[in-house]
Design a protein around this motif. Structure first.
Motif, short mmCIF file in Angstrom:
data_model
loop_
_atom_site.label_atom_id
_atom_site.label_comp_id
_atom_site.label_asym_id
_atom_site.label_seq_id
_atom_site.Cartn_x
_atom_site.Cartn_y
_atom_site.Cartn_z
N ASP A 5 0.94 -1.17 0.04
CA ASP A 5 -0.03 -0.06 -0.01
C ASP A 5 0.70 1.15 0.11
OD1 ASP A 5 -2.45 -1.54 0.25
OD2 ASP A 5 -2.56 -1.54 2.27
N LEU A 6 2.02 1.31 0.77
CA LEU A 6 3.04 2.25 0.92
C LEU A 6 3.30 2.50 -0.59
CD1 LEU A 6 4.52 4.28 2.86
CD2 LEU A 6 6.35 2.26 2.52
N VAL A 7 3.94 1.67 -1.22
CA VAL A 7 4.42 1.94 -2.51
C VAL A 7 3.35 2.19 -3.67
CG1 VAL A 7 5.50 0.65 -4.55
CG2 VAL A 7 6.40 -0.24 -2.16
N VAL A 8 2.30 1.86 -3.60
CA VAL A 8 1.19 2.07 -4.32
C VAL A 8 0.76 3.67 -4.04
CG1 VAL A 8 -1.38 1.81 -5.19
CG2 VAL A 8 0.41 -0.12 -4.89
N ALA A 9 0.86 3.78 -2.92
CA ALA A 9 0.22 5.37 -2.49
C ALA A 9 1.57 6.32 -3.04
CB ALA A 9 0.23 5.57 -1.11
N ALA A 10 2.56 6.03 -2.72
CA ALA A 10 3.83 6.80 -3.29
C ALA A 10 3.81 6.80 -4.68
CB ALA A 10 5.14 6.11 -2.59
N ILE A 11 3.66 5.85 -5.43
CA ILE A 11 3.67 6.04 -7.03
C ILE A 11 2.61 6.90 -7.38
CG2 ILE A 11 3.52 4.64 -9.03
CD1 ILE A 11 5.00 2.54 -7.83
N ALA A 12 1.35 6.66 -7.01
CA ALA A 12 0.21 7.66 -7.31
C ALA A 12 0.59 8.99 -7.13
CB ALA A 12 -1.00 7.02 -6.41
N ALA A 13 0.92 9.14 -5.59
CA ALA A 13 1.24 10.73 -5.07
C ALA A 13 2.31 11.18 -6.14
CB ALA A 13 1.76 10.87 -3.73
N GLY A 14 3.55 10.53 -6.34
CA GLY A 14 4.68 11.10 -7.33
C GLY A 14 4.12 11.20 -8.66
N ALA A 15 3.31 10.58 -9.27
CA ALA A 15 2.67 10.90 -10.62
C ALA A 15 1.87 12.07 -10.46
CB ALA A 15 1.93 9.62 -11.00
N THR A 16 1.28 12.25 -9.39
CA THR A 16 0.49 13.57 -9.40
C THR A 16 1.31 14.61 -9.18
OG1 THR A 16 -1.56 12.21 -8.43
CG2 THR A 16 -1.53 14.67 -8.13
N ALA A 17 2.18 14.39 -8.34
CA ALA A 17 3.06 15.62 -8.02
C ALA A 17 3.94 16.11 -9.26
CB ALA A 17 3.76 15.42 -6.78
N GLY A 18 4.42 14.95 -10.04
CA GLY A 18 5.28 15.22 -11.20
C GLY A 18 4.54 16.08 -12.27
N LEU A 19 3.20 15.80 -12.35
CA LEU A 19 2.75 16.57 -13.33
C LEU A 19 2.29 18.03 -13.06
CD1 LEU A 19 -0.47 14.07 -13.95
CD2 LEU A 19 1.79 14.24 -15.05
#
Length: 125
Positions: A5-19
């Motif tokens: 869950d930690l990894v999935v949340a981080a990937i989703a947050a990073g993708a959003t922030a990276g945009l």
């Protein structure tokens, strides 16, 4: 929150922030490090994730990470923690009560009550 869950949340947050234009190079670098570690752990399983419906992508990623043994991958878990720490605002934390999630800033707090329907009386002398 489990490691997956930690990894999935981080990937989703990073993708959003990276945009956003506001993402700094540290966030972008941490996101790329996480993606690299996830790809390495998935070892070719990422194709199923990429082909998944966008709404189901997180669940598919969690399934594939679990099947690939991500819970034992300290590098991957560390990369997720680093990214989430970079994305967290100073003094900010998350509180989960029931099914609701709240972001709270506790700097200089003296009396704190979080959640719906809370009644609190504080007497500070």
């Amino acid at each position: 929150m489990t490691g997956v869950d930690l990894v999935v949340a981080a990937i989703a947050a990073g993708a959003t922030a990276g945009l956003t234009d506001a993402a700094n190079s540290g966030v972008r670098d941490a996101y790329e490090a996480l993606r690299t570690a996830a790809r390495r752990r998935l070892g070719g399983r990422e194709e199923r994730v990429e082909q998944a419906d966008p709404e189901a992508r997180g669940a598919v990623l969690a399934e594939e990470l679990t099947a690939a043994g991500a819970l034992e991958d300290e590098e991957l878990l560390r990369a997720a923690r680093v990214l989430l720490d970079l994305l967290r605002q100073p003094g900010e934390d998350q509180v989960r009560l029931g099914g609701d999630e709240y972001r709270v800033d506790l700097r200089d707090a003296k009396g704190v009550a979080v959640g719906p329907g809370i009644q609190q009386t504080n007497n500070f002398n």
